[in-house]
Motif scaffolding. Sequence first.
Motif, PDB file in Angstrom:
ATOM      1  N   HIS A 152      -1.843  -8.967  -5.409  1.00 42.29           N
ATOM      2  CA  HIS A 152      -2.183  -8.127  -6.571  1.00 42.29           C
ATOM      3  C   HIS A 152      -1.010  -7.210  -6.924  1.00 42.29           C
ATOM      4  O   HIS A 152      -0.704  -7.004  -8.106  1.00 42.29           O
ATOM      5  CB  HIS A 152      -3.435  -7.297  -6.278  1.00 42.29           C
ATOM      6  CG  HIS A 152      -4.701  -8.094  -6.277  1.00 42.29           C
ATOM      7  ND1 HIS A 152      -5.042  -8.949  -7.300  1.00 42.29           N
ATOM      8  CD2 HIS A 152      -5.721  -8.166  -5.361  1.00 42.29           C
ATOM      9  CE1 HIS A 152      -6.207  -9.512  -7.039  1.00 42.29           C
ATOM     10  NE2 HIS A 152      -6.641  -9.058  -5.870  1.00 42.29           N
ATOM     11  N   TYR A 153      -0.383  -6.672  -5.895  1.00 40.92           N
ATOM     12  CA  TYR A 153       0.733  -5.763  -6.150  1.00 40.92           C
ATOM     13  C   TYR A 153       1.910  -6.489  -6.795  1.00 40.92           C
ATOM     14  O   TYR A 153       2.410  -6.080  -7.845  1.00 40.92           O
ATOM     15  CB  TYR A 153       1.187  -5.097  -4.846  1.00 40.92           C
ATOM     16  CG  TYR A 153       2.483  -4.343  -4.999  1.00 40.92           C
ATOM     17  CD1 TYR A 153       2.503  -3.106  -5.622  1.00 40.92           C
ATOM     18  CD2 TYR A 153       3.681  -4.896  -4.554  1.00 40.92           C
ATOM     19  CE1 TYR A 153       3.693  -2.414  -5.789  1.00 40.92           C
ATOM     20  CE2 TYR A 153       4.875  -4.212  -4.711  1.00 40.92           C
ATOM     21  CZ  TYR A 153       4.878  -2.979  -5.331  1.00 40.92           C
ATOM     22  OH  TYR A 153       6.059  -2.300  -5.507  1.00 40.92           O
ATOM     23  N   ARG A 198       0.829  -1.214   0.000  1.00 35.09           N
ATOM     24  CA  ARG A 198       0.000   0.000   0.000  1.00 35.09           C
ATOM     25  C   ARG A 198       0.857   1.256   0.000  1.00 35.09           C
ATOM     26  O   ARG A 198       0.475   2.284  -0.547  1.00 35.09           O
ATOM     27  CB  ARG A 198      -0.931  -0.005   1.221  1.00 35.09           C
ATOM     28  CG  ARG A 198      -2.044  -1.010   1.125  1.00 35.09           C
ATOM     29  CD  ARG A 198      -2.924  -0.948   2.344  1.00 35.09           C
ATOM     30  NE  ARG A 198      -2.186  -1.314   3.527  1.00 35.09           N
ATOM     31  CZ  ARG A 198      -2.650  -1.133   4.753  1.00 35.09           C
ATOM     32  NH1 ARG A 198      -3.804  -0.560   4.947  1.00 35.09           N
ATOM     33  NH2 ARG A 198      -1.936  -1.512   5.800  1.00 35.09           N
ATOM     34  N   GLN A 215      -6.949 -10.442   3.488  1.00 38.10           N
ATOM     35  CA  GLN A 215      -7.138  -9.277   2.625  1.00 38.10           C
ATOM     36  C   GLN A 215      -5.818  -8.541   2.393  1.00 38.10           C
ATOM     37  O   GLN A 215      -5.551  -8.057   1.284  1.00 38.10           O
ATOM     38  CB  GLN A 215      -8.182  -8.349   3.246  1.00 38.10           C
ATOM     39  CG  GLN A 215      -9.589  -8.930   3.212  1.00 38.10           C
ATOM     40  CD  GLN A 215     -10.556  -8.221   4.130  1.00 38.10           C
ATOM     41  OE1 GLN A 215     -10.157  -7.379   4.945  1.00 38.10           O
ATOM     42  NE2 GLN A 215     -11.829  -8.548   4.040  1.00 38.10           N
ATOM     43  N   ARG A 232      -3.929  -8.021  -1.209  1.00 39.84           N
ATOM     44  CA  ARG A 232      -3.390  -6.781  -1.773  1.00 39.84           C
ATOM     45  C   ARG A 232      -1.930  -6.968  -2.171  1.00 39.84           C
ATOM     46  O   ARG A 232      -1.481  -6.467  -3.210  1.00 39.84           O
ATOM     47  CB  ARG A 232      -3.524  -5.648  -0.750  1.00 39.84           C
ATOM     48  CG  ARG A 232      -4.955  -5.219  -0.493  1.00 39.84           C
ATOM     49  CD  ARG A 232      -5.003  -3.886   0.264  1.00 39.84           C
ATOM     50  NE  ARG A 232      -4.351  -3.985   1.559  1.00 39.84           N
ATOM     51  CZ  ARG A 232      -4.963  -4.334   2.679  1.00 39.84           C
ATOM     52  NH1 ARG A 232      -6.240  -4.668   2.649  1.00 39.84           N
ATOM     53  NH2 ARG A 232      -4.311  -4.368   3.822  1.00 39.84           N
ATOM     54  N   ASP A 254     -13.022 -10.883  -4.995  1.00 37.80           N
ATOM     55  CA  ASP A 254     -11.585 -10.746  -5.176  1.00 37.80           C
ATOM     56  C   ASP A 254     -11.020 -12.154  -5.357  1.00 37.80           C
ATOM     57  O   ASP A 254     -11.110 -12.992  -4.456  1.00 37.80           O
ATOM     58  CB  ASP A 254     -10.971 -10.066  -3.940  1.00 37.80           C
ATOM     59  CG  ASP A 254      -9.494  -9.743  -4.113  1.00 37.80           C
ATOM     60  OD1 ASP A 254      -8.784 -10.557  -4.745  1.00 37.80           O
ATOM     61  OD2 ASP A 254      -9.050  -8.704  -3.608  1.00 37.80           O
TER      62      ASP A 254
END
Length: 777
Positions: free
Chosen positions: A654-655, A5, A647, A651, A610
Motif C-alpha cells: 500500500h505504501y 510504517r 500483513q 502495508r 484488504d
Amino acid sequence: MDDPRNQDAHERVIGGYRLLRSLGRGGFGEVFLGEAEDGGRAAVKLLHVSWSGDQDMRRRFAAEVEQARRVSEFCVARILDADLEAEQPWIASEYIDGPTLQDSVQTEGPRSGSELQRLAVSTATALAAIHAAGVVHRDLKPDNIMLASDGPRVIDFGIARAVEATSVTASGVVGTIGYMAPEQLEGARLTAAVDVFSWAAVMVFAATGREAFPAPTQAARIARILAGTPDLEGVEGPLVGVLAGCLNKDADARPDASTLLRHLIAGPAGGSTPTGARPVSTPPAAVEAPDATTVTPAPDAMTRVGVDRTRVAEHPPAGVVPVDPTRVARVDPTRVAGVDPGGTAGPGAAVGRSPATTPPGRPSPAPPHGRTAESGPYPVGASFSAAQAQGPMVHPQNQGAPFGAPSTPAPSGLVPPYHFAGARFQDAGTLAETMQRDWSAAVQVFNDPAERSVLGAWIMNDLGDTTIDRSLFRRQVGDANLAVASFISQLRPDLPPVFRGRAVAMSDLRSLFADPRPLLTGAPRANEMVLLARPELLRILGAHQSPEPGAHHRLAENLDGAERAGNALCARLAEELEGWRSTRVTVNPALVMAFLLTPDQMTPPGDGRDSAVADWVDILWRSVIGAELPDSAGYAAAVHAAMPTVQALSRQRHYWEGRHSEVSGAHEALEDKVTFQQRMHRAAQACKYGIVALPVGFVLGLADGGGFAEFLFGLGVLALVGAVGVSVTNWVMCGGAARRAQRVMELQHSRQQLPQLNHGVSRIRSDLERARRITSG
C-alpha cells in the motif's frame, strides 16, 4: 524491503498528536511516537483497524486506560489523553525516552552486582504498586519494562485484568511464553502470583541474558515451565534463593509483591525466602509441582535420617513409622498397593486396604479398570513378563548390587516396597497405573534426579526388570511429562492412553483439536494442544492398546511430514522472495495436527477486506489446494503462520504503490507546470529582445526613416506589450520567481524519487509473481 510504517506515520494526526514513527506493534494495537503542537511527546497507541468494529476489543481497550489510571504514576507510563469512542480508538501515554530491558540486555549485556539489585528492587516496587491498585498485569516481560533515566517503568496493560477476574479464556493473547506462570499456561484462575513468577523470570533474563526456562521449541518451553526446574546458573548472591521461591510451581507458595519487596530491601544473606513463602530449600519435588494442588512434604519426612533411601525396614523399631525419606507424602505402612492381605480388595487398587484397615463408613476402593480380585494384578494379554506380573523379588544377596546391575530374583515376600503418593507398591505395573492417575506426583519423581535413581534401583535391582528402557533413569530428563508417559506405556500398554491427566485416545484428540481457533488467538487451551502435538509423544502413546491400532503412530508420521513440508515452503519463500528474506516463519505443529485430525477446518485465513492481503492469501493457498494430506495440512499451517509477514507486506505494498501513484501524479503535474512556465519565460525573453526595436524605430523616425522606422517602432511597442502580458500571465499562472524556482526543484526531486519507487513497486510485483510460481508448482 523497508517497513513503511516509519516513513508515512508523520502524515497522520491523532488527537492533536502528529505521528512521527512506529514504536512497536502488539496483539491488538500499534504504538506510535506522537508529537503535540507544543513539542511534547507521547506514545500513541491505536487499536488495530481490524478490531475497531469489535465491541469486546473496544471494551478491553477502555479497560486498559482504566487499569493504567488506577496505578500510581511513579512506576507506569501515565495516561495523557484518550478517545475510546473514535472510529479508531487511541490512547496517548507518557513517552519514556529509554530502551526496553530486552534491548538493553541484548546490547549492553546482563546486569550484575548492585546494578542488578537496584533493578530488582525498583521493578518489585512497581509490581507492588500495580497489585496495590488491584490490577494483575499478566504480561510482565523485558519488552514491557522501559528503562527511563529516573527508574524503570512498566508499560502495556493491554491484557491486564483486575484481581477479581475469574477467567482468562476470553482473552486472545494471554502472555508471553517464557515469562508465564504454570497456572497461566494451564488456563486456570489467575491471581497476582502470576506477576511474581513473571518478575522472577524477567530478573533471570536480566542477570543471565537468557530465559529462566530455555528450550529449543515452544512445546518444550511450555513443558519445562509446567514440570521442569528453572535454570538459575549465572545468578549470583542472595537473589538466587529469592528467584527460586518466586518461580515455585505452586502459586500459593510464592511471596506476594509487598513481601518480596520487603525481603529485597532487607537484603538477607544466603538467599532465604520471603516471609509467607515456602522455604527455598524445599526439595525439588515440591518446588517443581506442575499445579497449585501439590502438597509440600512435611518437614519431618524430609529431615528423617538413618533410613536407607532405597529400602524400608521389614521390622521397624517400635513406634517408628517406616518412611522413605525420598517420598513426598507421608506413608501409611498398612497400605500396600497391589497386595490385598484380606483377599477382598482388588489386587490392583493403588491404595488397597484390608477390611481391617478400611475406615468405618468408607467403601473399599474399587478394582481398577478391567480387574477383578481373581484376575491378578494385570489383565490377560498385557505385554510384560509373568515374573513381573507375579511381583518378582530380589534375594537379600542382591541388595548391595550397584544401580542397574543384574539381579537374582529373591524368594517370594522379600521384595522391598516402593513408596509413592502415600502408598506402598510391590509391582511396577500397579505403580504405573497409579502414576497415570496421579500425574503431578509422578512428574515430581521423574523431575528429581535422586527420586528417579531410587525408582530405577527398585525397578532394575529389586524387581530385576529387564524390559523397561534404562535411559529413563540414567539420562537427564528434559521433559518429565514425556518420561512419565514413556514409563507408563512400557509397563502398562493395556491402559488407555493418558497425558497429564487428559485422555488422549484418537477420539479424544479429534475432540480437542476440532476447533483450531485457540491456536490462532492464543487462548490458554492452545498450550495443552501444543504439548500434545509432538511426534515423539504420539509414538509413546501409540504403545497403548487402542480401538484404532497404529493410529497414533500414523498421526506422528503425518505430523512429522506435514511440519517438514510447511517449514520447507516457508524456507523457500524466504530464500526466493526479496520481501521475505528478513522474516522467520515456522509452522505451529499444533495447528498442523488440528488440520490433520479435522481436515474440514483447513480454511484460508481472513483477509480483513484488504485487497493486498487477499492477493497474498490467494497465492499462498494454492499450495494447499494443489497438495494432498499430510502435506496440505503443513502448507495450510504455513499460510496461517505467515499472516504477520503477509500483513507487513500488504502495508508495504500500500505504501509503495500509494507513494508511486502520488509521486507519479505530482511529477506529471509538475512537469506540465514547469514546461508552461519555461515557455512563458522564453516568450518573455523574446519580447524583451523585441523591445530594442522601439528606440531604434523612434531614432529612425526622427531621421525620416520612413516606413521602416514606423515598422520598427510598432514592433517595439508590440514587444513591450507582449513582455508585460507574458510576465503577468506567468506570475498569475505559475507564481513569483521564487515559487517557480521551487517548482523546478520539486520536479528534480520527484525525478530522483521515481526510480526508487518504480524499483519498490517492481520488487513487490516480482515477489507476487515468483510466489505464484512457487505455490502453483
